[in-house]
Scaffold this active site. Structure first.
Site, short mmCIF file in Angstrom:
data_model
loop_
_atom_site.label_atom_id
_atom_site.label_comp_id
_atom_site.label_asym_id
_atom_site.label_seq_id
_atom_site.Cartn_x
_atom_site.Cartn_y
_atom_site.Cartn_z
CG ASN A 13 3.76 0.65 7.36
OD1 ASN A 13 3.94 0.44 6.17
ND2 ASN A 13 4.14 -0.19 8.30
CB VAL A 14 1.98 5.77 10.70
CG1 VAL A 14 0.98 6.83 11.21
CG2 VAL A 14 1.53 4.38 11.12
NE ARG A 45 15.99 3.04 10.20
CZ ARG A 45 15.28 2.06 10.76
NH1 ARG A 45 15.68 1.52 11.88
NH2 ARG A 45 14.20 1.59 10.18
CB VAL A 130 -4.80 2.71 22.43
CG1 VAL A 130 -5.80 1.60 22.75
CG2 VAL A 130 -3.70 2.76 23.49
N GLY A 132 -5.41 2.39 16.70
CA GLY A 132 -5.27 3.11 15.43
C GLY A 132 -6.21 4.28 15.24
CB ILE A 134 -10.82 3.34 17.44
CG1 ILE A 134 -10.97 2.21 16.43
CG2 ILE A 134 -12.06 3.48 18.32
CD1 ILE A 134 -11.13 0.84 17.07
N GLY A 185 -0.59 -9.51 4.66
CA GLY A 185 0.03 -8.31 5.24
C GLY A 185 -0.57 -7.90 6.58
CE LYS A 203 -2.02 -1.41 19.93
NZ LYS A 203 -2.39 -2.31 18.82
P1 NAP Z 1 7.71 1.94 10.13
O1 NAP Z 1 6.93 1.68 8.91
O2 NAP Z 1 8.68 0.92 10.61
O3 NAP Z 1 8.48 3.31 9.94
C1 NAP Z 1 9.45 3.79 10.83
C2 NAP Z 1 10.09 5.03 10.26
O4 NAP Z 1 10.95 5.58 11.25
C3 NAP Z 1 10.92 4.80 9.01
O5 NAP Z 1 10.70 5.84 8.09
C4 NAP Z 1 12.36 4.86 9.53
O6 NAP Z 1 13.29 5.41 8.63
C5 NAP Z 1 12.24 5.80 10.69
N1 NAP Z 1 13.25 5.53 11.71
C6 NAP Z 1 13.37 4.42 12.47
N2 NAP Z 1 14.43 4.54 13.30
C7 NAP Z 1 14.97 5.74 13.05
C8 NAP Z 1 16.09 6.44 13.55
N3 NAP Z 1 16.89 5.90 14.47
N4 NAP Z 1 16.37 7.68 13.05
C9 NAP Z 1 15.59 8.24 12.10
N5 NAP Z 1 14.51 7.61 11.57
C10 NAP Z 1 14.21 6.39 12.04
O7 NAP Z 1 6.72 2.23 11.38
P2 NAP Z 1 5.16 2.54 11.32
O8 NAP Z 1 4.40 1.30 11.09
O9 NAP Z 1 4.92 3.73 10.47
O10 NAP Z 1 4.88 2.92 12.86
C11 NAP Z 1 5.33 4.14 13.40
C12 NAP Z 1 4.82 4.27 14.84
O11 NAP Z 1 3.39 4.27 14.84
C13 NAP Z 1 5.25 3.14 15.77
O12 NAP Z 1 5.46 3.65 17.06
C14 NAP Z 1 4.04 2.23 15.77
O13 NAP Z 1 3.93 1.47 16.96
C15 NAP Z 1 2.92 3.25 15.71
N6 NAP Z 1 1.67 2.71 15.14
C16 NAP Z 1 1.72 2.09 13.94
C17 NAP Z 1 0.53 1.56 13.43
C18 NAP Z 1 0.51 0.88 12.08
O14 NAP Z 1 -0.54 0.46 11.65
N7 NAP Z 1 1.63 0.77 11.40
C19 NAP Z 1 -0.66 1.66 14.16
C20 NAP Z 1 -0.65 2.33 15.39
C21 NAP Z 1 0.53 2.86 15.88
P3 NAP Z 1 13.74 4.65 7.26
O15 NAP Z 1 12.49 4.61 6.45
O16 NAP Z 1 14.79 5.50 6.64
O17 NAP Z 1 14.21 3.30 7.70
#
Ligand code: NAP
Length: 435
Positions: A13-14, A45, A130, A132, A134, A185, A203
């Site tokens: 997502n990010v 992955r 913490v 997003g 902000i 979602g 957080k």
């Molecule tokens: P996500 O959509 O689950 O994406 C995770 C990514 O990491 C995927 O591309 C995945 O690869 C890759 N990945 C996971 N394990 C891996 C490994 N062992 N080796 C290599 N690549 C690996 O996560 P996200 O929502 O973007 O969030 C990412 C981070 O930002 C997290 O720490 C989350 O807490 C933080 N965050 C997210 C948000 C939000 O709104 N989503 C807000 C604030 C903070 P594949 O695609 O190949 O599976």
């Protein structure tokens, strides 16, 4: 012009939005940084998986380590504890600047990672961890570095705010509001981390560490989620001129022995509808900060989502990259303070208590005696004499709001009241803030 190689770990997502910004806005970012930010590769992955954004296939790799070893800046957006922690340590030890949004990892070991970055002379930045988009961590760490923060109170989980707001505005039960949040979602298929308060607790630990310049982790956070909040609680709050929010709260407190401690907690909380946090609707986040000299401050915006979170990540990248261009050691956190975490029993708060009682003479006097014996003073009491349901004609509902008292005294008061024969049920116990 100097070129800085950027390694991106994760393209979900990010990460996918971060890659888009780095590629699409490369020219403008170069001007701001004073060096070119070259996206050197993206570790995932599955290199063949579809992505939210169209990105050059050649950028993808499964070899995160090789990517890190050849990078000036490493952006970790994989999430989870491992392999994220090992890869971040590798990047730091190799002299790369690190940007992450990994709240789970930082809530476990922010001081350790920060100290390691300090020793290596590199910068570790994590604004996205913490609330997003902000800007809240940099204001706490930098803008308020000369002040003394006394309390931080925030809505830092959009999913639970969406659910509680839907319950408040539509009268929905918790399960229905959660199902709607999942359809839209805002909530994951497994919503545990959000609705049980774990995400907000991570957080809260990070906010406490930065606000009070001392190390706090998840174990220091008293955590209660929102699964027990009912439509009746929400309706009762409305009648009282209040609204229920899941708040992450970290505040300075006396420890009872002449020293100071910090209480860190996450729980559903009643706040007056006139409080600025009551106006935070839907999945939005906000953090309210109180400091000795600045007074009250509030930070508001989107707390999650690919694009908003990517904004915070790229902001960290630009800021850290400028430092790389100018030279000098990375900024480190001051977590050497000695202020300790206090247990929830030491927190001073006020309660709203809902009771169902036998509607008889003398009941109120018995309950009032318990409050007096426990040293808890009542701010307001409301009696709703109507039968609560058809087969229970002799009941009444009582709602008390107390003045501030110690959590221990308030909990003991509730236990004593519950043991009274005339009390048929304690229907709700919620802490109150901002009144
Ligand atoms: P996500 O959509 O689950 O994406 C995770 C990514 O990491 C995927 O591309 C995945 O690869 C890759 N990945 C996971 N394990 C891996 C490994 N062992 N080796 C290599 N690549 C690996 O996560 P996200 O929502 O973007 O969030 C990412 C981070 O930002 C997290 O720490 C989350 O807490 C933080 N965050 C997210 C948000 C939000 O709104 N989503 C807000 C604030 C903070 P594949 O695609 O190949 O599976």
């Amino acid at each position: 012009m100097k070129k800085l190689r950027v390694a991106l770990l994760g393209c979900g997502n990010v990460g996918s939005q971060v890659a888009r910004i780095l590629l699409d806005d490369a020219g403008e970012l170069t001007t701001r940084v004073g060096a070119e930010l070259e996206l050197a590769g993206i570790a995932v992955r599955n290199t063949a998986a579809p992505r939210d954004v169209e990105l050059p296939a050649a950028l993808f790799t499964t070899d995160a380590e090789a990517l890190i070893d050849d990078a000036d800046i490493v952006i970790e957006l994989m999430g989870g504890l491992e392999p994220a922690a090992t890869l971040i340590r590798r990047a730091i030890d190799g002299g790369a600047t690190v940007v992450t949004g990994n709240k789970a990892l930082l809530a476990k070991d922010l001081p350790g990672l920060s100290a390691r970055a300090g020793e290596a002379g590199v910068q570790l930045s994590y604004e996205a961890a913490v609330a997003g988009a902000i800007p809240i961590l940099r204001p706490i760490r930098d803008s308020l570095a000369g002040d003394r923060i006394t309390k931080v109170m925030g809505i830092v989980n959009g999913t639970t705010n969406y659910i509680l707001d839907a319950m408040d505005t539509t009268g929905a039960q918790f399960d229905d509001a959660l199902a709607r949040a999942q359809e839209l979602g805002y909530a994951e298929a497994d919503p545990t981390a959000d609705i049980e308060g774990h995400d907000a607790a991570a957080k809260a630990a990070i906010l406490a560490t930065l606000s009070f310049h001392a190390p706090f982790d998840l174990d220091d956070v008293h955590c209660e989620g929102i699964t027990a909040v009912t439509a009746d609680d929400v309706a009762a709050a409305r009648e009282q001129g209040m609204v229920i929010k899941l708040l992450a709260i970290a505040e300075r407190l006396g420890d009872g022995n002449g020293s100071e401690g910090v209480g860190v907690r996450v729980h559903p909380t009643l706040i007056p509808r006139v409080h600025p946090l009551a106006a935070v609707h839907g999945a939005f986040n906000a953090v309210f900060v109180e400091a000795d000299n600045a007074g009250e401050l509030m930070f508001y915006g989107q707390g999650a989502g690919g694009k908003p979170t990517a904004s915070a990540v790229v902001g960290d990248v630009v800021s850290a990259a400028r430092r790389v261009v100018l030279g000098g050691p990375g900024r480190t956190e001051s977590t050497t303070g000695t202020v300790k975490a206090l247990p929830i029993e030491a927190v001073s708060t006020s309660y709203s208590i809902g009771l169902r009682v036998n509607d008889k003479t003398g009941v109120l006097a018995k309950i009032a005696t318990i409050f007096t014996d426990r040293g808890v003073s009542i701010e307001s009491m409301r009696q709703i004499p109507e039968p609560v349901d058809g087969d229970d004609p002799g009941s009444a509902t009582l709602r008390f709001v107390t003045h501030q008292g110690s959590e221990a005294a308030l909990a003991a008061t509730v236990a004593d009241i519950e043991a009274l024969k005339v009390v048929t049920a304690v229907t709700s116990v919620l802490r109150v803030e901002g009144n």
